[in-house]
Design a protein around this motif. Structure first.
Motif, mmCIF file in Angstrom:
data_model
loop_
_atom_site.group_PDB
_atom_site.id
_atom_site.type_symbol
_atom_site.label_atom_id
_atom_site.label_comp_id
_atom_site.label_asym_id
_atom_site.label_seq_id
_atom_site.Cartn_x
_atom_site.Cartn_y
_atom_site.Cartn_z
ATOM 1 N N MET A 80 44.220 36.851 35.761
ATOM 2 C CA MET A 80 43.591 36.272 36.954
ATOM 3 C C MET A 80 43.010 37.344 37.884
ATOM 4 O O MET A 80 41.896 37.161 38.402
ATOM 5 N N PRO A 81 43.683 38.489 38.132
ATOM 6 C CA PRO A 81 43.054 39.517 38.968
ATOM 7 C C PRO A 81 41.743 40.034 38.381
ATOM 8 O O PRO A 81 40.784 40.279 39.118
ATOM 9 N N TYR A 82 41.692 40.174 37.058
ATOM 10 C CA TYR A 82 40.455 40.654 36.427
ATOM 11 C C TYR A 82 39.338 39.620 36.558
ATOM 12 O O TYR A 82 38.177 39.979 36.826
ATOM 13 N N ALA A 123 43.640 46.704 42.632
ATOM 14 C CA ALA A 123 43.875 46.404 44.051
ATOM 15 C C ALA A 123 44.281 44.937 44.236
ATOM 16 O O ALA A 123 45.219 44.625 44.982
ATOM 17 N N LEU A 124 43.594 44.027 43.547
ATOM 18 C CA LEU A 124 43.950 42.612 43.648
ATOM 19 C C LEU A 124 45.324 42.341 43.038
ATOM 20 O O LEU A 124 46.067 41.481 43.524
ATOM 21 N N ALA A 125 45.666 43.065 41.969
ATOM 22 C CA ALA A 125 46.987 42.888 41.360
ATOM 23 C C ALA A 125 48.093 43.295 42.330
ATOM 24 O O ALA A 125 49.147 42.636 42.414
ATOM 25 N N ILE A 126 47.884 44.391 43.071
ATOM 26 C CA ILE A 126 48.871 44.805 44.079
ATOM 27 C C ILE A 126 49.013 43.726 45.151
ATOM 28 O O ILE A 126 50.126 43.359 45.555
ATOM 29 N N ALA A 169 51.313 47.147 36.894
ATOM 30 C CA ALA A 169 51.189 47.834 35.607
ATOM 31 C C ALA A 169 50.987 46.829 34.473
ATOM 32 O O ALA A 169 50.222 47.079 33.526
ATOM 33 N N GLY A 170 51.654 45.681 34.554
ATOM 34 C CA GLY A 170 51.469 44.646 33.545
ATOM 35 C C GLY A 170 50.032 44.141 33.515
ATOM 36 O O GLY A 170 49.464 43.919 32.433
ATOM 37 N N THR A 171 49.428 43.975 34.684
ATOM 38 C CA THR A 171 48.021 43.548 34.745
ATOM 39 C C THR A 171 47.107 44.602 34.132
ATOM 40 O O THR A 171 46.158 44.273 33.410
ATOM 41 N N ALA A 172 47.401 45.891 34.403
ATOM 42 C CA ALA A 172 46.597 46.966 33.811
ATOM 43 C C ALA A 172 46.735 46.973 32.290
ATOM 44 O O ALA A 172 45.754 47.205 31.568
#
Length: 437
Positions: A80-82, A123-126, A169-172
């Motif tokens: 979702m952040p991506y 940034a959005l993931a944070i 980190a999981g989103t990355a």
């Protein structure tokens, strides 16, 4: 579709790509079940069981994460952040001249925009990870659960920071897995992961409808939902493939002793030019007031009005606003993603024209006229498809996360069609004999 996959498995290099893609999918699905540190897994499972069929405000994000959001795992935020970062960059390209110039630079500019998308994703993931941890700590993630306050037993700052870093980190990692599929697998990586996330929630949602059913031990409702889903898939495939073809003729030009041009082609304008983005925009925008009301204290009149009218999917005001927002964002996204003046200038530059239409400004006006005409049925179709969960909520007493909802069907059908086209094109390249044997 099955024939294309069978032929691909008989081709050695395509078989390697398919197996690599399947391996990445397995890694992704394993990660959606690994809890982050600092979370009471037993309390989470109890709350998920109690909240089954009522995922509230986080239903859309939970669907895109394959059910990992409410499990609070390392891939809880999913892609979702991506998706959000990609949409934001696409919108900013129209507003910021620097990004528009990068887009026109070709592959180098696209690579730079992709890099900006990655930074914005982190940034959005944070930001979203912090919001999710704060929601879980306050007990608002599962409002009706008896042990919601025990999900995060340790309220220390260090534990909170570790939880946010783990989800970021999981989103990355999810973003990296998607790019691996794009580079070494089949299809677009992010689209494939989105497809898998949504499809993974289907079995449990269907079985929940069967268990809640009363006719013939729930099998009547189960069969009806399957039949409705098949009809919807057929309708979506039909509309997604529909397009208006604008004929284009290129005049002959003599360069030296060689003749160029003189060919005829067409500009394909899809009926649903905007895809699923208007549905995502409308859903996200309607979540904002309900989210603000949930975290606000007191019993003010505006909070009561929002909780009464904008949190229940079957309320007439919610349905009307949802439908109107989808129609608005369909026109808005088509307006910023397709530039008739740019298309008309490119046609004029290379000697192309639409039969019966003068080159230049008349061509741009004609393209705008046609685009507006076909966007109306496309936007109405999106609005009606998106309201299927609401009709299911009223007709079957199902949850708002109806398995064959508009967003999920649009994404699954779109990704499936695109992946099959890529497989068929690669098969055609490998089986093409050419002029000489």
């Amino acid at each position: 579709m099955l024939t294309a996959f069978a032929r691909a498995f008989r081709t050695p290099d395509l078989r390697k790509k398919l197996l690599f893609t399947l391996a990445i999918i397995v890694v992704y699905r394993v990660g959606t079940h690994v809890p982050i540190p600092g979370v009471n897994y037993t309390a989470v499972q109890q709350c998920v069981t109690e909240a089954s069929g009522n995922q509230g405000l986080f239903g859309l994000v939970n669907m895109f994460s394959g059910g990992a959001l409410l499990q609070i795992t390392i891939f809880a935020l999913g892609i979702m952040p991506y998706i959000t970062a990609s949409i934001i960059l696409q919108l900013l390209t129209v507003v910021i001249p620097r990004l528009e110039a990068l887009k026109k630079e070709g592959q180098a500019g696209t690579a730079k925009i992709t890099q900006y998308t990655r930074y914005l994703t982190v940034a959005l993931a944070i930001l979203q990870g912090t919001g999710l941890v704060a929601t879980a700590r306050s007990g608002a993630l599962f409002g009706t659960c008896s042990v919601s306050s025990q999900i995060v037993p340790d309220r220390a700052i260090f534990t909170t920071i570790v939880m946010v870093i783990t989800m970021t980190a999981g989103t990355a990692v999810v973003m990296w897995l998607g790019e691996l599929i794009t580079d070494r697998g089949i299809g677009n990586g992010m689209s494939i992961l989105m497809f898998i996330s949504i499809a993974a929630t289907f079995p449990s949602a269907l079985w929940a409808i069967k268990k809640q059913g009363t006719l013939a031990d729930g099998w009547i409702e189960f069969g009806t939902v399957i039949a409705v889903g098949l009809v919807m898939v057929g309708l979506v495939v039909f509309v997604e493939q529909a397009q208006r073809r604008i004929p284009v003729q290129y005049a002959k030009r003599m360069i030296g002793r060689r003749s160029y041009g003189g060919t005829s082609t067409y500009i394909p304008l899809k009926v649903n030019q905007a895809g699923v983005i208007p549905v995502i925009f409308a859903s996200s925008l309607l979540y904002i007031p309900a989210l603000v009301a949930q975290f606000s204290s007191g019993t003010s009149s505006w909070k009561t009005w929002i909780e009464t009218n904008l949190t229940k999917g079957d309320h007439p005001i919610y349905i009307s606003m949802y439908f109107l927002l989808i129609v608005f964002f369909a026109f808005f996204y088509v307006a910023i993603s397709f530039n008739p003046e740019e298309v008309a200038d490119n046609m004029k530059k290379y000697g192309g024209f639409i039969p019966g239409i003068r080159a230049g400004r008349p061509t741009a006006e004609y393209l705008s006229y046609v685009l507006n005409r076909i966007t109306w049925p496309g936007s109405l179709y999106l609005g009606l498809i998106a309201l299927v969960p609401t009709m299911a909520l009223v007709g079957f007493g199902a949850s708002q996360n109806f398995p064959f909802g508009g967003t999920s069907i649009l994404i699954i059908v779109g990704v499936g069609l695109e992946t099959v086209k890529q497989i068929e094109s690669q098969l055609q390249q490998r089986n093409y004999e050419g002029f000489l044997r």
